[in-house]
Design a protein around this motif. Structure first.
Motif: not given
Length: 382
Positions: A134-141
């Motif tokens: 959650l902390a590292s991914k793009a919000q839309h993925i």
């Protein structure tokens, strides 16, 4: 390589992350696997990694449905080995420097996948791994978890490795049956758990594929009005304990009430054992349970995990497949308030022991003690 992926967006791509040490603390009674010291202690107690095996189950489902799927992953045990084992030809975006990977390896890998524009991040682990993703991914993925940890309170997991693989395939195939929802990412403080305190925190929400029969819900607490009913059931269970029989009490506030009825101390998120009204084992791991059970008739007393409907495989991994096998299906006492079962909205109780034979043995219908003079027969499914 990243540019090529971005230019060819019609090619479906999944980002795969495996936390190789996820779940190692469960059977040995450590209630989590966060941190190098915990992993080291788990190994000292004889714990074996299980994440790769659970990844293989899910990925086999995914590979059968989408054999040409493009896979981005991290090196060796973090995804590369498992992906190749089921026939994928993965692109490695990060190679960890150490054998024992750390949170930073997950975060760096997910950031690279996110930049490449993957369609889904499929991870293997528990709540701690979910937090790192959650902390590292793009919000839309979107993200989807293959359950392999000790703590799995978040709503981003499939109900089992098989179902996670199927759900990933539905989502990546753009199947209309697989919707996407905003799902909670939660985690418990492991240090607090080991001090017999529950300290849960909501870390955020993530888009996650959802199909009712394949997706896990977030854990929910007891509802209003359940307390008196559960106290009455606990007193009845305690009063009916037989001489010379071992009673294994699973984790949670429901089973703690049985200990309270007997005037005994208990471990809130651990597994205890009672014999002839005495506490003969506290905060036991799998091996401790098996030793106490040797050549002795035994019963398991367990509750139902609120919101998720989990019976075995979430937070009570000390009660392993072997413990259940030796106990026998007919010696499992399930306690839950009727309101908790109603809140499942017809969904079955879930079992995910890591042993297909034991999961099959448990599948069917089981008696649940829901009131002082009331039992309910409820469906169980792997």
């Amino acid at each position: 390589m990243t540019t090529q992926i971005l230019e060819n967006r019609q090619e479906i791509t999944v980002g795969l992350i495996i936390n190789p040490v996820a779940g190692m603390g469960g059977r040995v009674g450590l209630k989590g696997s966060d941190g190098a010291a915990t992993v080291q202690e788990a190994r000292r107690r004889g714990a074996q990694p299980q994440a790769s095996e659970r990844a293989h189950i899910a990925l086999s489902r995914l590979a059968a449905a989408m054999p040409g799927l493009r896979v981005l992953t991290a090196g060796e045990d973090m995804g590369e080995t498992a992906a190749r084992a089921v026939g994928f030809t993965p692109l490695v975006v990060h190679r960890p420097e150490e054998v024992d990977t750390v949170s930073a390896d997950t975060q760096v890998s997910v950031a690279a996948m996110s930049k490449a524009g993957v369609d889904l991040i499929l991870f293997v682990g528990g709540d701690g791994t979910a937090r790192d993703v959650l902390a590292s991914k793009a919000q839309h993925i979107p993200m989807l978890g293959i359950p392999a940890g000790v703590k799995m309170h978040s709503a981003v997991f499939g109900t089992s490795p098989q179902n996670a693989g199927q759900l990933a395939a539905l989502h990546l195939a753009r199947d209309s049956a697989a919707a996407v929802r905003e799902a909670e990412v939660m985690d418990l403080d492991e240090d607090a758990i080991r001090e017999d305190r529950v300290s849960a925190r909501l870390y955020g929400y993530a888009l996650s594929p959802y199909e009712r029969r394949l997706s896990q819900n977030a854990k929910a607490g007891a509802g209003p009005g359940e307390e008196a009913t559960l106290d009455a059931i606990a007193r009845k269970v305690a009063a009916r304990m037989r001489s010379g029989v071992l009673y294994v009490l699973g984790p949670g506030t429901t089973t703690r009430r049985v200990s309270t009825s007997l005037g005994l101390p208990s471990t809130l998120l651990g597994v205890d054992a009672v014999l002839d009204g005495r506490l003969v084992g506290r905060d036991l791991d799998e091996q401790g349970l098996l030793r106490l059970m040797a050549d002795r008739e035994s019963y398991l007393v367990v509750g139902v995990l609120g919101g998720q409907g989990s019976l075995f495989g979430r937070g009570n991994q000390q009660i392993s497949a072997e413990v259940i096998r030796r106990t026998g299906r007919d010696h499992i006492i399930v306690v839950a308030a009727l309101e908790k079962l109603i809140s499942l909205d017809g969904e079955p109780l879930r079992v995910d022991t890591g042993d297909a034979e034991v999961d099959t043995m448990l599948t069917g219908h089981i008696r649940v003690r829901t009131g002082l003079e009331q039992d309910t027969v409820y469906r169980v499914q792997a």
